[in-house]
Design a protein around this motif. Sequence first.
Motif, PDB file in Angstrom:
ATOM      1  N   ARG A  31      30.795  54.142  57.970  1.00  0.00           N
ATOM      2  CA  ARG A  31      30.868  52.699  57.684  1.00  0.00           C
ATOM      3  C   ARG A  31      32.050  52.032  58.386  1.00  0.00           C
ATOM      4  N   VAL A  32      33.155  52.752  58.504  1.00  0.00           N
ATOM      5  CA  VAL A  32      34.358  52.126  59.081  1.00  0.00           C
ATOM      6  C   VAL A  32      34.642  52.609  60.498  1.00  0.00           C
ATOM      7  N   GLY A  33      33.782  53.498  61.021  1.00  0.00           N
ATOM      8  CA  GLY A  33      33.968  53.961  62.390  1.00  0.00           C
ATOM      9  C   GLY A  33      35.155  54.870  62.571  1.00  0.00           C
ATOM     10  N   ARG A  34      35.386  55.744  61.613  1.00  0.00           N
ATOM     11  CA  ARG A  34      36.493  56.699  61.697  1.00  0.00           C
ATOM     12  C   ARG A  34      35.983  58.095  61.362  1.00  0.00           C
ATOM     13  N   ALA A  35      36.638  59.117  61.915  1.00  0.00           N
ATOM     14  CA  ALA A  35      36.268  60.500  61.637  1.00  0.00           C
ATOM     15  C   ALA A  35      36.658  60.855  60.201  1.00  0.00           C
ATOM     16  N   PRO A  36      35.871  61.710  59.515  1.00  0.00           N
ATOM     17  CA  PRO A  36      36.216  62.131  58.150  1.00  0.00           C
ATOM     18  C   PRO A  36      37.624  62.721  58.052  1.00  0.00           C
ATOM     19  N   SER A  37      38.052  63.438  59.114  1.00  0.00           N
ATOM     20  CA  SER A  37      39.390  64.049  59.086  1.00  0.00           C
ATOM     21  C   SER A  37      40.490  62.988  58.999  1.00  0.00           C
ATOM     22  N   GLN A  38      40.267  61.843  59.654  1.00  0.00           N
ATOM     23  CA  GLN A  38      41.256  60.764  59.595  1.00  0.00           C
ATOM     24  C   GLN A  38      41.339  60.168  58.187  1.00  0.00           C
ATOM     25  N   LEU A  39      40.176  59.997  57.564  1.00  0.00           N
ATOM     26  CA  LEU A  39      40.168  59.461  56.197  1.00  0.00           C
ATOM     27  C   LEU A  39      40.780  60.461  55.220  1.00  0.00           C
ATOM     28  N   SER A  40      40.574  61.769  55.488  1.00  0.00           N
ATOM     29  CA  SER A  40      41.173  62.791  54.633  1.00  0.00           C
ATOM     30  C   SER A  40      42.694  62.703  54.643  1.00  0.00           C
ATOM     31  N   LEU A  41      43.257  62.445  55.827  1.00  0.00           N
ATOM     32  CA  LEU A  41      44.717  62.272  55.926  1.00  0.00           C
ATOM     33  C   LEU A  41      45.182  61.086  55.098  1.00  0.00           C
ATOM     34  N   LEU A  42      44.399  60.004  55.104  1.00  0.00           N
ATOM     35  CA  LEU A  42      44.738  58.842  54.290  1.00  0.00           C
ATOM     36  C   LEU A  42      44.722  59.187  52.808  1.00  0.00           C
ATOM     37  N   GLU A  43      43.653  59.879  52.378  1.00  0.00           N
ATOM     38  CA  GLU A  43      43.507  60.194  50.958  1.00  0.00           C
ATOM     39  C   GLU A  43      44.569  61.174  50.470  1.00  0.00           C
ATOM     40  N   ASN A  44      45.098  61.967  51.364  1.00  0.00           N
ATOM     41  CA  ASN A  44      46.147  62.920  50.986  1.00  0.00           C
ATOM     42  C   ASN A  44      47.549  62.349  51.171  1.00  0.00           C
ATOM     43  N   GLY A  45      47.632  61.045  51.460  1.00  0.00           N
ATOM     44  CA  GLY A  45      48.925  60.383  51.555  1.00  0.00           C
ATOM     45  C   GLY A  45      49.750  60.788  52.744  1.00  0.00           C
ATOM     46  N   LYS A  46      49.094  61.215  53.833  1.00  0.00           N
ATOM     47  CA  LYS A  46      49.825  61.713  55.001  1.00  0.00           C
ATOM     48  C   LYS A  46      49.728  60.801  56.215  1.00  0.00           C
ATOM     49  N   ARG A  47      49.063  59.674  56.056  1.00  0.00           N
ATOM     50  CA  ARG A  47      48.978  58.723  57.168  1.00  0.00           C
ATOM     51  C   ARG A  47      48.912  57.308  56.608  1.00  0.00           C
ATOM     52  N   GLU A  48      49.586  56.388  57.297  1.00  0.00           N
ATOM     53  CA  GLU A  48      49.577  54.984  56.875  1.00  0.00           C
ATOM     54  C   GLU A  48      48.446  54.251  57.600  1.00  0.00           C
ATOM     55  N   PRO A  49      47.623  53.525  56.867  1.00  0.00           N
ATOM     56  CA  PRO A  49      46.493  52.831  57.504  1.00  0.00           C
ATOM     57  C   PRO A  49      46.940  51.568  58.233  1.00  0.00           C
ATOM     58  N   LYS A  50      46.276  51.248  59.323  1.00  0.00           N
ATOM     59  CA  LYS A  50      46.526  49.986  60.007  1.00  0.00           C
ATOM     60  C   LYS A  50      45.778  48.879  59.289  1.00  0.00           C
ATOM     61  N   LEU A  51      46.192  47.653  59.549  1.00  0.00           N
ATOM     62  CA  LEU A  51      45.603  46.513  58.843  1.00  0.00           C
ATOM     63  C   LEU A  51      44.103  46.398  59.111  1.00  0.00           C
ATOM     64  N   SER A  52      43.693  46.670  60.345  1.00  0.00           N
ATOM     65  CA  SER A  52      42.267  46.564  60.677  1.00  0.00           C
ATOM     66  C   SER A  52      41.442  47.576  59.888  1.00  0.00           C
ATOM     67  N   LEU A  53      41.970  48.793  59.728  1.00  0.00           N
ATOM     68  CA  LEU A  53      41.255  49.808  58.965  1.00  0.00           C
ATOM     69  C   LEU A  53      41.246  49.456  57.483  1.00  0.00           C
ATOM     70  N   LEU A  54      42.349  48.913  57.010  1.00  0.00           N
ATOM     71  CA  LEU A  54      42.413  48.491  55.601  1.00  0.00           C
ATOM     72  C   LEU A  54      41.324  47.472  55.304  1.00  0.00           C
ATOM     73  N   THR A  55      41.181  46.512  56.203  1.00  0.00           N
ATOM     74  CA  THR A  55      40.178  45.461  56.027  1.00  0.00           C
ATOM     75  C   THR A  55      38.774  46.061  55.996  1.00  0.00           C
ATOM     76  N   ALA A  56      38.524  47.005  56.886  1.00  0.00           N
ATOM     77  CA  ALA A  56      37.206  47.646  56.949  1.00  0.00           C
ATOM     78  C   ALA A  56      36.939  48.474  55.701  1.00  0.00           C
ATOM     79  N   LEU A  57      37.954  49.210  55.218  1.00  0.00           N
ATOM     80  CA  LEU A  57      37.789  50.025  54.012  1.00  0.00           C
ATOM     81  C   LEU A  57      37.503  49.157  52.800  1.00  0.00           C
ATOM     82  N   ALA A  58      38.247  48.062  52.649  1.00  0.00           N
ATOM     83  CA  ALA A  58      38.038  47.170  51.511  1.00  0.00           C
ATOM     84  C   ALA A  58      36.626  46.594  51.526  1.00  0.00           C
ATOM     85  N   ALA A  59      36.162  46.197  52.708  1.00  0.00           N
ATOM     86  CA  ALA A  59      34.811  45.627  52.823  1.00  0.00           C
ATOM     87  C   ALA A  59      33.747  46.684  52.505  1.00  0.00           C
ATOM     88  N   SER A  60      33.932  47.891  52.996  1.00  0.00           N
ATOM     89  CA  SER A  60      32.946  48.954  52.783  1.00  0.00           C
ATOM     90  C   SER A  60      32.885  49.385  51.321  1.00  0.00           C
TER      91      SER A  60
END
Length: 478
Positions: A31-60
């Motif tokens: 839905r957001v055009g990102r690899a599952p591994s990248q989202l896993s890093l976000l969910e584990n608190g190891k990467r800070e999301p960019k504003l564009s990705l934040l917007t896409a995640l909120a919409a999805s």
Amino acid sequence: MPSDLDLVTFGQRLRHLRRARNLTLSDLGERVGRAPSQLSLLENGKREPKLSLLTALAASLDVSIEELLSRQPPSRRAQLEITVEEAQRDPVYQSLNLPHLKVGKRVPNDVLEHIVGLYDELKRRSAKPTATPEEARRANADLRRQMRERGNYFERIEKAAQDTLDAVGYRGGALSQGLILSMVTYYGFTLRYVQDLPRSVRSVTDTRNRRLYLKRESLGMHTPRTILLQTLGHFVLGHGQPRDFADFLRQRVEANYFAAAVLIPETSAVPFLAEAKQARDLSVEDLRDVYAVSYEMAAHRFTNLATRHLDLVCHFIRNDETGIIYKAYQNDGLVFPTDDTGAIEGQRMCRYWSGRQVFASPDRYSIYYQYTDKPNGTHWCVAHVDPSRERNFAITLGVPYKESRWFRGRETTHRTKSECPGNECCVRPPSELTARWEGNVWPSARAHSHVLAALPTGPFPGVDETDVYTFLEKHDGE
């Protein structure tokens, strides 16, 4: 991106929202055009999301960005997982040399509750705000600097006090006991007067049963209603368990300020003082009498309001008969005696200052006025001995000479000269006495062992926790 984004909490919220919608990492990634591994890093608190990705995640996920960025964990389970993860990064926890625990779905909540509980106790025991006298003096000096920088005025506490007064329908004048009890009820507490309160405390609060315990008698300079409001102030101001001695000291000062702001409300005290200033008849004793408080509280409350509302700088001192300073404040340039940490408490003030001269006046319990010529200028002061059951203390309020025109007592003829603290104008005895007695006296000094002792340990320094817990256990079933 917010500069204070908590990545662990954000990751927990993202995982919670994804799972609530029955989405896998792959589903959300498409839905957001990102690899599952990248989202896993976000969910584990190891990467800070960019504003564009934040917007896409909120919409999805069909939520607002604000909800996605909320600092509140989405569930108790999430909160426990966050706490355990943060605990394992704490050096105190790491000192146990335990292997890292990865919290998976199969780890029960009660196991996490146990780990968090044990960690809290470990941290509490390792972080008891024990303070040496030096550390305590530094904390005092730092807090006094902060008070001076803001003119001893705390807007947040003034608002909390006014909100409390408004909630119980205060209309002016001295605060009645009925209104004080209404405040206790308003904040969800009940009041119990007891005779067996532990000696090391002024009050005890049972937060589980929402009960406040105190005696019906004054403790030192504090009346029961003052103690009650100081205790209530901790909860109104949202205080948690003190992190260290400096935090303990700050909380105590804020709670005392809250009590004074309730008993001498800003909205009525400021017009009263402004009118007195216009009439050139400012006096601490009038403030004391109108609001039915102690002289000390009236004088200290004056320092809260003087700079902010009356355009006056001033100083305040509380000292015993030997001149030892117990409490002090200034923003008028008065130079206090200090130690090498910058602390004032425990220092002896000049014998020619009004706080010591008042003890030698014919009637030490009457109001005493004095001008004192000091190295950096002349100060006018009013001093009064506020008696207590334990010992007498002098309370002094002073202002620079040019400001004395606004005060009652400015016509006094009492005048002294002081070279302290830069010179030893009163440390050494007069030359004629030295010539007569030097070498012919052997005094036996009183031991001041408390000066060498570390402050008692515990979250609340000086409080005997065993006595407090025993007291609560005794009254729990009542």
